[in-house]
Design a protein around this motif. Sequence first.
Motif, PDB file in Angstrom:
ATOM      1  N   GLU A  88     -10.448  11.962  -0.982  1.00 30.01           N
ATOM      2  CA  GLU A  88     -11.130  10.534  -0.152  1.00 30.01           C
ATOM      3  C   GLU A  88     -10.576   9.638   0.120  1.00 30.01           C
ATOM      4  OE1 GLU A  88     -15.007  10.330  -2.293  1.00 30.01           O
ATOM      5  OE2 GLU A  88     -15.486  12.700  -1.984  1.00 30.01           O
ATOM      6  N   ARG A  89      -9.681   9.260  -1.078  1.00 26.40           N
ATOM      7  CA  ARG A  89      -9.146   7.876  -0.873  1.00 26.40           C
ATOM      8  C   ARG A  89      -7.876   7.935   0.342  1.00 26.40           C
ATOM      9  NH1 ARG A  89      -4.443   5.278  -4.014  1.00 26.40           N
ATOM     10  NH2 ARG A  89      -4.329   2.978  -3.057  1.00 26.40           N
ATOM     11  N   PHE A  90      -7.095   8.819   0.264  1.00 28.47           N
ATOM     12  CA  PHE A  90      -6.337   9.536   1.428  1.00 28.47           C
ATOM     13  C   PHE A  90      -6.829   9.484   2.821  1.00 28.47           C
ATOM     14  CE2 PHE A  90      -3.946  13.133   4.186  1.00 28.47           C
ATOM     15  CZ  PHE A  90      -2.741  12.202   3.508  1.00 28.47           C
ATOM     16  N   ILE A  91      -8.428  10.528   3.048  1.00 29.20           N
ATOM     17  CA  ILE A  91      -8.478  10.322   4.075  1.00 29.20           C
ATOM     18  C   ILE A  91      -8.658   9.212   4.655  1.00 29.20           C
ATOM     19  CG2 ILE A  91     -10.173  11.025   5.420  1.00 29.20           C
ATOM     20  CD1 ILE A  91     -10.534  13.346   3.828  1.00 29.20           C
ATOM     21  N   ALA A  92      -9.260   8.325   3.530  1.00 30.02           N
ATOM     22  CA  ALA A  92     -10.537   6.276   4.319  1.00 30.02           C
ATOM     23  C   ALA A  92      -8.721   5.829   3.783  1.00 30.02           C
ATOM     24  CB  ALA A  92     -10.858   5.895   2.511  1.00 30.02           C
ATOM     25  N   LEU A  93      -7.618   5.579   3.568  1.00 25.23           N
ATOM     26  CA  LEU A  93      -6.230   4.908   3.899  1.00 25.23           C
ATOM     27  C   LEU A  93      -5.531   5.137   4.733  1.00 25.23           C
ATOM     28  CD1 LEU A  93      -5.382   4.281   0.472  1.00 25.23           C
ATOM     29  CD2 LEU A  93      -5.981   3.054   1.688  1.00 25.23           C
ATOM     30  N   HIS A  94      -5.467   6.591   5.214  1.00 23.94           N
ATOM     31  CA  HIS A  94      -4.725   7.162   6.585  1.00 23.94           C
ATOM     32  C   HIS A  94      -5.288   7.412   7.476  1.00 23.94           C
ATOM     33  CE1 HIS A  94      -1.357   6.396   3.111  1.00 23.94           C
ATOM     34  NE2 HIS A  94      -2.086   6.957   2.008  1.00 23.94           N
ATOM     35  N   MET A 127       0.625  -1.162  -0.002  1.00 21.15           N
ATOM     36  CA  MET A 127       0.154  -0.294  -0.071  1.00 21.15           C
ATOM     37  C   MET A 127       1.103   1.167  -0.161  1.00 21.15           C
ATOM     38  SD  MET A 127      -3.213   1.279   2.951  1.00 21.15           S
ATOM     39  CE  MET A 127      -1.678   1.789   3.762  1.00 21.15           C
ATOM     40  N   ILE A 128       0.396   2.554  -0.721  1.00 20.97           N
ATOM     41  CA  ILE A 128       1.137   3.735  -0.589  1.00 20.97           C
ATOM     42  C   ILE A 128       1.281   4.042   0.930  1.00 20.97           C
ATOM     43  CG2 ILE A 128      -1.129   4.552  -1.680  1.00 20.97           C
ATOM     44  CD1 ILE A 128       0.719   6.697  -2.788  1.00 20.97           C
ATOM     45  N   SER A 129       2.730   4.549   1.450  1.00 22.68           N
ATOM     46  CA  SER A 129       2.749   4.799   2.714  1.00 22.68           C
ATOM     47  C   SER A 129       1.951   6.596   2.665  1.00 22.68           C
ATOM     48  CB  SER A 129       3.870   5.527   2.390  1.00 22.68           C
ATOM     49  OG  SER A 129       4.361   6.480   1.803  1.00 22.68           O
ATOM     50  N   LEU A 130       1.765   6.720   3.860  1.00 26.64           N
ATOM     51  CA  LEU A 130       1.016   8.448   3.571  1.00 26.64           C
ATOM     52  C   LEU A 130       1.756   9.775   2.757  1.00 26.64           C
ATOM     53  CD1 LEU A 130      -0.925   9.755   6.638  1.00 26.64           C
ATOM     54  CD2 LEU A 130       1.039  10.686   5.241  1.00 26.64           C
ATOM     55  N   ASP A 131       3.311   9.169   3.465  1.00 30.90           N
ATOM     56  CA  ASP A 131       3.820  10.509   3.081  1.00 30.90           C
ATOM     57  C   ASP A 131       3.573  10.320   1.256  1.00 30.90           C
ATOM     58  OD1 ASP A 131       4.876  11.583   5.417  1.00 30.90           O
ATOM     59  OD2 ASP A 131       6.537  10.203   5.482  1.00 30.90           O
ATOM     60  N   GLN A 132       4.247   9.213   0.710  1.00 29.64           N
ATOM     61  CA  GLN A 132       4.286   9.928  -0.715  1.00 29.64           C
ATOM     62  C   GLN A 132       2.217  10.095  -1.353  1.00 29.64           C
ATOM     63  OE1 GLN A 132       5.269   4.956  -0.909  1.00 29.64           O
ATOM     64  NE2 GLN A 132       6.922   4.741  -2.662  1.00 29.64           N
ATOM     65  N   HIS A 133       1.699   9.184  -0.800  1.00 30.00           N
ATOM     66  CA  HIS A 133       0.224   9.423  -1.201  1.00 30.00           C
ATOM     67  C   HIS A 133       0.650  11.440  -1.116  1.00 30.00           C
ATOM     68  CE1 HIS A 133      -4.392   8.289  -1.143  1.00 30.00           C
ATOM     69  NE2 HIS A 133      -3.682   8.915  -1.964  1.00 30.00           N
TER      70      HIS A 133
END
Length: 227
Positions: free
Chosen positions: A63-69, A1-7
């Motif tokens: 939205e995906r950033f909030i859901a994933l991280h 999964m993509i990391s928070l910093d990468q995202h």
Amino acid sequence: MISLDQHRDALNQAGLEMLELCIKQLENAQEAFFNHDGDLAEEVMHTENRVNALDLKIDRDCERFIALHNPVASDLRFVLALRKINFDLERVGDHAYGISHYIVKIDTQIEPRLLERMRVEEMFTTALSMLDDITLAYTEVDTKVARKVFKKDKILNDINMRSFAIISEEVKANPEVIDQVMLLFSVIKKVERIGDLITNIAEEIIFFREAEVLKHRKKKGGKKKDS
């Protein structure tokens, strides 16, 4: 999964791409308007599809950033600010489209005297200068630069307010110029609205950096604080 910093970096880059795209749209709309260039105006109208597509992509990715991280603190402020910035930039693109639409649909040459008197070129120059400030503020997260746009927006508001009296004078003196001054008035309203949207973006940059919500701060007498 993509990391928070990468995202977050990917989102930040997408926001910059949207900003640069909308600046180019306004620059082209300006050139098309002053040169009465229907082909360039058509290009702006066609590019609006790209603006809309990028707007939807950024919104989905936020939205995906909030859901994933499940971000908190500055990361949460970043994504909330970016969503609002993206929304306002898409509307800047809409106004550039609207100006270009006038050029294509309304075949009206404007007297240089009217352009100068109604300060239309000054409006475009000021709005683009505000976007330059926003670009620097966005890339450097510099709230001091972001605050520069508030004073410049007052120039746009002043030109807009003075346009009513000028139109009245011009039409009384020569009713045949009504088509020209009404077109100019429509363009002035759109550029003035672009200025409002840019100030919204500045407020979001300040919110992200300083956790300060400017739109709810008031001066004595109930007026909104500008800086």
